[in-house]
Design a protein around this motif. Sequence first.
Motif, PDB file in Angstrom:
ATOM      1  N   SER A  14      49.721  45.139  39.632  1.00  0.00           N
ATOM      2  CA  SER A  14      49.116  44.457  38.504  1.00  0.00           C
ATOM      3  C   SER A  14      49.722  43.065  38.326  1.00  0.00           C
ATOM      4  O   SER A  14      50.923  42.911  38.231  1.00  0.00           O
ATOM      5  CB  SER A  14      49.323  45.313  37.260  1.00  0.00           C
ATOM      6  OG  SER A  14      49.116  44.556  36.125  1.00  0.00           O
ATOM      7  N   ASN A  15      48.895  42.063  38.332  1.00  0.00           N
ATOM      8  CA  ASN A  15      49.332  40.692  38.090  1.00  0.00           C
ATOM      9  C   ASN A  15      48.616  40.218  36.852  1.00  0.00           C
ATOM     10  O   ASN A  15      47.636  40.817  36.431  1.00  0.00           O
ATOM     11  CB  ASN A  15      48.923  39.767  39.251  1.00  0.00           C
ATOM     12  CG  ASN A  15      49.714  40.040  40.494  1.00  0.00           C
ATOM     13  OD1 ASN A  15      49.641  41.116  41.041  1.00  0.00           O
ATOM     14  ND2 ASN A  15      50.456  39.070  40.936  1.00  0.00           N
ATOM     15  N   ALA A  16      49.070  39.058  36.340  1.00  0.00           N
ATOM     16  CA  ALA A  16      48.456  38.523  35.126  1.00  0.00           C
ATOM     17  C   ALA A  16      46.959  38.291  35.333  1.00  0.00           C
ATOM     18  O   ALA A  16      46.178  38.357  34.402  1.00  0.00           O
ATOM     19  CB  ALA A  16      49.144  37.224  34.752  1.00  0.00           C
ATOM     20  N   TYR A  17      46.544  38.046  36.585  1.00  0.00           N
ATOM     21  CA  TYR A  17      45.142  37.694  36.817  1.00  0.00           C
ATOM     22  C   TYR A  17      44.337  38.844  37.435  1.00  0.00           C
ATOM     23  O   TYR A  17      43.190  38.652  37.811  1.00  0.00           O
ATOM     24  CB  TYR A  17      45.070  36.444  37.722  1.00  0.00           C
ATOM     25  CG  TYR A  17      45.762  36.644  39.049  1.00  0.00           C
ATOM     26  CD1 TYR A  17      45.106  37.249  40.111  1.00  0.00           C
ATOM     27  CD2 TYR A  17      47.087  36.264  39.227  1.00  0.00           C
ATOM     28  CE1 TYR A  17      45.748  37.458  41.318  1.00  0.00           C
ATOM     29  CE2 TYR A  17      47.730  36.479  40.427  1.00  0.00           C
ATOM     30  CZ  TYR A  17      47.064  37.071  41.466  1.00  0.00           C
ATOM     31  OH  TYR A  17      47.705  37.299  42.648  1.00  0.00           O
ATOM     32  N   SER A  18      44.944  40.054  37.538  1.00  0.00           N
ATOM     33  CA  SER A  18      44.251  41.190  38.167  1.00  0.00           C
ATOM     34  C   SER A  18      42.870  41.422  37.572  1.00  0.00           C
ATOM     35  O   SER A  18      41.890  41.584  38.288  1.00  0.00           O
ATOM     36  CB  SER A  18      45.016  42.498  37.961  1.00  0.00           C
ATOM     37  OG  SER A  18      46.287  42.414  38.453  1.00  0.00           O
ATOM     38  N   LYS A  19      42.823  41.447  36.235  1.00  0.00           N
ATOM     39  CA  LYS A  19      41.565  41.772  35.549  1.00  0.00           C
ATOM     40  C   LYS A  19      40.525  40.681  35.825  1.00  0.00           C
ATOM     41  O   LYS A  19      39.355  40.979  36.035  1.00  0.00           O
ATOM     42  CB  LYS A  19      41.810  41.876  34.036  1.00  0.00           C
ATOM     43  CG  LYS A  19      42.590  43.107  33.639  1.00  0.00           C
ATOM     44  CD  LYS A  19      41.661  44.034  32.892  1.00  0.00           C
ATOM     45  CE  LYS A  19      42.111  45.461  32.702  1.00  0.00           C
ATOM     46  NZ  LYS A  19      43.326  45.923  33.283  1.00  0.00           N
ATOM     47  N   ASP A  20      40.983  39.432  35.823  1.00  0.00           N
ATOM     48  CA  ASP A  20      40.046  38.321  36.079  1.00  0.00           C
ATOM     49  C   ASP A  20      39.456  38.456  37.481  1.00  0.00           C
ATOM     50  O   ASP A  20      38.259  38.296  37.679  1.00  0.00           O
ATOM     51  CB  ASP A  20      40.767  36.968  35.977  1.00  0.00           C
ATOM     52  CG  ASP A  20      41.223  36.667  34.560  1.00  0.00           C
ATOM     53  OD1 ASP A  20      40.651  37.253  33.627  1.00  0.00           O
ATOM     54  OD2 ASP A  20      42.153  35.856  34.393  1.00  0.00           O
ATOM     55  N   LEU A  21      40.319  38.774  38.437  1.00  0.00           N
ATOM     56  CA  LEU A  21      39.849  38.895  39.821  1.00  0.00           C
ATOM     57  C   LEU A  21      38.863  40.060  39.947  1.00  0.00           C
ATOM     58  O   LEU A  21      37.831  39.948  40.618  1.00  0.00           O
ATOM     59  CB  LEU A  21      41.056  39.089  40.756  1.00  0.00           C
ATOM     60  CG  LEU A  21      40.764  39.123  42.254  1.00  0.00           C
ATOM     61  CD1 LEU A  21      39.997  37.888  42.712  1.00  0.00           C
ATOM     62  CD2 LEU A  21      42.080  39.213  43.045  1.00  0.00           C
ATOM     63  N   GLU A  22      39.180  41.145  39.242  1.00  0.00           N
ATOM     64  CA  GLU A  22      38.263  42.301  39.250  1.00  0.00           C
ATOM     65  C   GLU A  22      36.879  41.913  38.740  1.00  0.00           C
ATOM     66  O   GLU A  22      35.863  42.371  39.250  1.00  0.00           O
ATOM     67  CB  GLU A  22      38.814  43.370  38.293  1.00  0.00           C
ATOM     68  CG  GLU A  22      39.262  44.641  38.953  1.00  0.00           C
ATOM     69  CD  GLU A  22      39.989  45.496  37.941  1.00  0.00           C
ATOM     70  OE1 GLU A  22      39.400  45.829  36.888  1.00  0.00           O
ATOM     71  OE2 GLU A  22      41.172  45.811  38.203  1.00  0.00           O
ATOM     72  N   ARG A  23      36.870  41.046  37.711  1.00  0.00           N
ATOM     73  CA  ARG A  23      35.574  40.618  37.162  1.00  0.00           C
ATOM     74  C   ARG A  23      34.811  39.737  38.139  1.00  0.00           C
ATOM     75  O   ARG A  23      33.593  39.675  38.111  1.00  0.00           O
ATOM     76  CB  ARG A  23      35.789  39.833  35.851  1.00  0.00           C
ATOM     77  CG  ARG A  23      35.946  40.740  34.646  1.00  0.00           C
ATOM     78  CD  ARG A  23      35.824  39.946  33.358  1.00  0.00           C
ATOM     79  NE  ARG A  23      37.011  39.135  33.117  1.00  0.00           N
ATOM     80  CZ  ARG A  23      38.095  39.576  32.482  1.00  0.00           C
ATOM     81  NH1 ARG A  23      38.133  40.811  32.022  1.00  0.00           N
ATOM     82  NH2 ARG A  23      39.126  38.795  32.293  1.00  0.00           N
ATOM     83  N   TRP A  24      35.537  39.015  38.999  1.00  0.00           N
ATOM     84  CA  TRP A  24      34.850  38.123  39.931  1.00  0.00           C
ATOM     85  C   TRP A  24      34.168  38.868  41.062  1.00  0.00           C
ATOM     86  O   TRP A  24      33.151  38.384  41.588  1.00  0.00           O
ATOM     87  CB  TRP A  24      35.838  37.090  40.515  1.00  0.00           C
ATOM     88  CG  TRP A  24      36.016  35.928  39.600  1.00  0.00           C
ATOM     89  CD1 TRP A  24      37.108  35.651  38.826  1.00  0.00           C
ATOM     90  CD2 TRP A  24      35.058  34.906  39.320  1.00  0.00           C
ATOM     91  NE1 TRP A  24      36.892  34.517  38.093  1.00  0.00           N
ATOM     92  CE2 TRP A  24      35.639  34.034  38.374  1.00  0.00           C
ATOM     93  CE3 TRP A  24      33.766  34.638  39.766  1.00  0.00           C
ATOM     94  CZ2 TRP A  24      34.970  32.918  37.874  1.00  0.00           C
ATOM     95  CZ3 TRP A  24      33.099  33.519  39.273  1.00  0.00           C
ATOM     96  CH2 TRP A  24      33.700  32.687  38.341  1.00  0.00           C
ATOM     97  N   MET A  25      34.666  40.020  41.460  1.00  0.00           N
ATOM     98  CA  MET A  25      34.126  40.662  42.665  1.00  0.00           C
ATOM     99  C   MET A  25      32.630  40.978  42.567  1.00  0.00           C
ATOM    100  O   MET A  25      31.868  40.620  43.469  1.00  0.00           O
ATOM    101  CB  MET A  25      34.957  41.901  43.045  1.00  0.00           C
ATOM    102  CG  MET A  25      36.390  41.594  43.478  1.00  0.00           C
ATOM    103  SD  MET A  25      36.594  40.195  44.614  1.00  0.00           S
ATOM    104  CE  MET A  25      35.758  40.756  46.062  1.00  0.00           C
ATOM    105  N   PRO A  26      32.161  41.620  41.469  1.00  0.00           N
ATOM    106  CA  PRO A  26      30.707  41.858  41.400  1.00  0.00           C
ATOM    107  C   PRO A  26      29.898  40.568  41.370  1.00  0.00           C
ATOM    108  O   PRO A  26      28.779  40.513  41.885  1.00  0.00           O
ATOM    109  CB  PRO A  26      30.515  42.638  40.082  1.00  0.00           C
ATOM    110  CG  PRO A  26      31.860  42.888  39.532  1.00  0.00           C
ATOM    111  CD  PRO A  26      32.900  42.201  40.350  1.00  0.00           C
ATOM    112  N   ARG A  27      30.474  39.510  40.784  1.00  0.00           N
ATOM    113  CA  ARG A  27      29.738  38.228  40.751  1.00  0.00           C
ATOM    114  C   ARG A  27      29.613  37.669  42.173  1.00  0.00           C
ATOM    115  O   ARG A  27      28.563  37.160  42.547  1.00  0.00           O
ATOM    116  CB  ARG A  27      30.493  37.201  39.912  1.00  0.00           C
ATOM    117  CG  ARG A  27      30.624  37.591  38.460  1.00  0.00           C
ATOM    118  CD  ARG A  27      31.570  36.623  37.776  1.00  0.00           C
ATOM    119  NE  ARG A  27      31.856  37.024  36.422  1.00  0.00           N
ATOM    120  CZ  ARG A  27      32.955  36.657  35.763  1.00  0.00           C
ATOM    121  NH1 ARG A  27      33.851  35.880  36.339  1.00  0.00           N
ATOM    122  NH2 ARG A  27      33.154  37.066  34.522  1.00  0.00           N
ATOM    123  N   LEU A  28      30.682  37.772  42.947  1.00  0.00           N
ATOM    124  CA  LEU A  28      30.634  37.263  44.328  1.00  0.00           C
ATOM    125  C   LEU A  28      29.576  38.029  45.120  1.00  0.00           C
ATOM    126  O   LEU A  28      28.790  37.441  45.873  1.00  0.00           O
ATOM    127  CB  LEU A  28      31.998  37.405  45.010  1.00  0.00           C
ATOM    128  CG  LEU A  28      33.180  36.626  44.402  1.00  0.00           C
ATOM    129  CD1 LEU A  28      34.470  36.922  45.169  1.00  0.00           C
ATOM    130  CD2 LEU A  28      32.908  35.129  44.407  1.00  0.00           C
TER     131      LEU A  28
END
Length: 402
Positions: free
Chosen positions: A2-16
Amino acid sequence: MSNAYSKDLERWMPRLIAVWRASRGRGDGPETRLTPQEVKEVAAGVRQLSLGLTRERQLAGARYMDDPKLLGAYLLFYWPVSYAQARQVLGELPNRPRQALDLGSGPGPVAFAALDAGAGEVTAADRSKAALNLARALATEAGEALATREWDPTKKAAALPEGQFDLVTMGHVVNELYGTGDAATAPRAALLEAVLAKVKRGGSLLVMEPALRETSRGLLHVRDAMVAKGYAVRAPCMYRGPCPALVKESDWCHAERAWPMPRVVEELARAASLHKEALKMSYLVLAPKDEDWPTLPPGKLFRIVSESLEGKGRQRYIGCGPDGRVGLAMQERHRTEKNDRFFQLNRGDVIAVTQTEPKGDGLALDDRSEVRMVAAAGRGVPPSPKEETPPTPPTTTDSSTR
Ligand SMILES: C[S@@+](CC[C@H](N)C(=O)[O-])C[C@H]1O[C@@H](n2cnc3c(N)ncnc32)[C@H](O)[C@@H]1O
């Protein structure tokens, strides 16, 4: 992980995935993963990009972003990597940027990292229209505002976008500019100088490059050229002289960080037979003209710039600090409560040590030494507390006091 940006990155995957499918004229599929057929197809592009950008390097500087198959592979595999790298390094900056410019943006991983790290307005610039189209599609998908601009610094009269910025980022693009070898250093440094003229006081220019020997050393040469021109390095260097990693042809300098690797990236790496666990990158954060190097906290400081070089009964690393690059070693039998930290350091950690003795071509620590963590890898080195300036004595015109 878990990193500070984990959740943000998770949100990007479906968008990509959604933007990739739309760009390829595909129907819907599972939101958060690729179908086995898609994995196969994208992995072929990933393999081609990996060979061309990291091994044989014949794609560096080529127009691979204009090939839909390679652009798609970049979007689904390298985009999350660059995004995570940028979030890591942006976390080290002293100030949160408001206005940012991302040069050589491709489909925008670093631009979106800057937005997610708090920037209010970001402009992404690249010579590839196709990559900028995807960046805009991602912005729409995410409900983010992103301005885009076509830009190619190798073209005559290629102006940089208007305005002044708190942050300019150049992710994995500098190594693709002006050819290869020593001749590329001067035009790259001239470009960085022009770019730094667009950075506001207190702001930063972040250059990230692949952690390959050639591209990392290329960046170190540019670093030296910028330092020689009088620019200060905000990170990662604490040494103000010519980079000591350039002395030996076999040395280079890179960061390595654990990261929350998305499942899609993991699947693609496996299908393309690539080994990708930690994030690895070389980076440099420069300050605009006439700013000083950061004031460092007290102590004998070293950044760990190697992996653990553990040997028989002994722990060893390479450290680089205000006094240069040296081997640091301690025998296991000298381990105490006060130096125990030395046995679990990571590349990128900044430590303060006491009681070192020159030994061989490095420094030895022993049971009198203390080892203190100043900044764990990925954290900015805290500035030294400002020295109290003694109050100025009142000026007087009374000549009798002379
Ligand atoms: C490896 S990609 C990096 C994309 C993104 N910044 C990242 O960090 O993932 C390199 C980018 O540099 C751009 N590029 C290469 N040569 C360029 C040039 N002469 N002018 C503008 N952009 C260039 C490419 O179009 C591509 O988008």
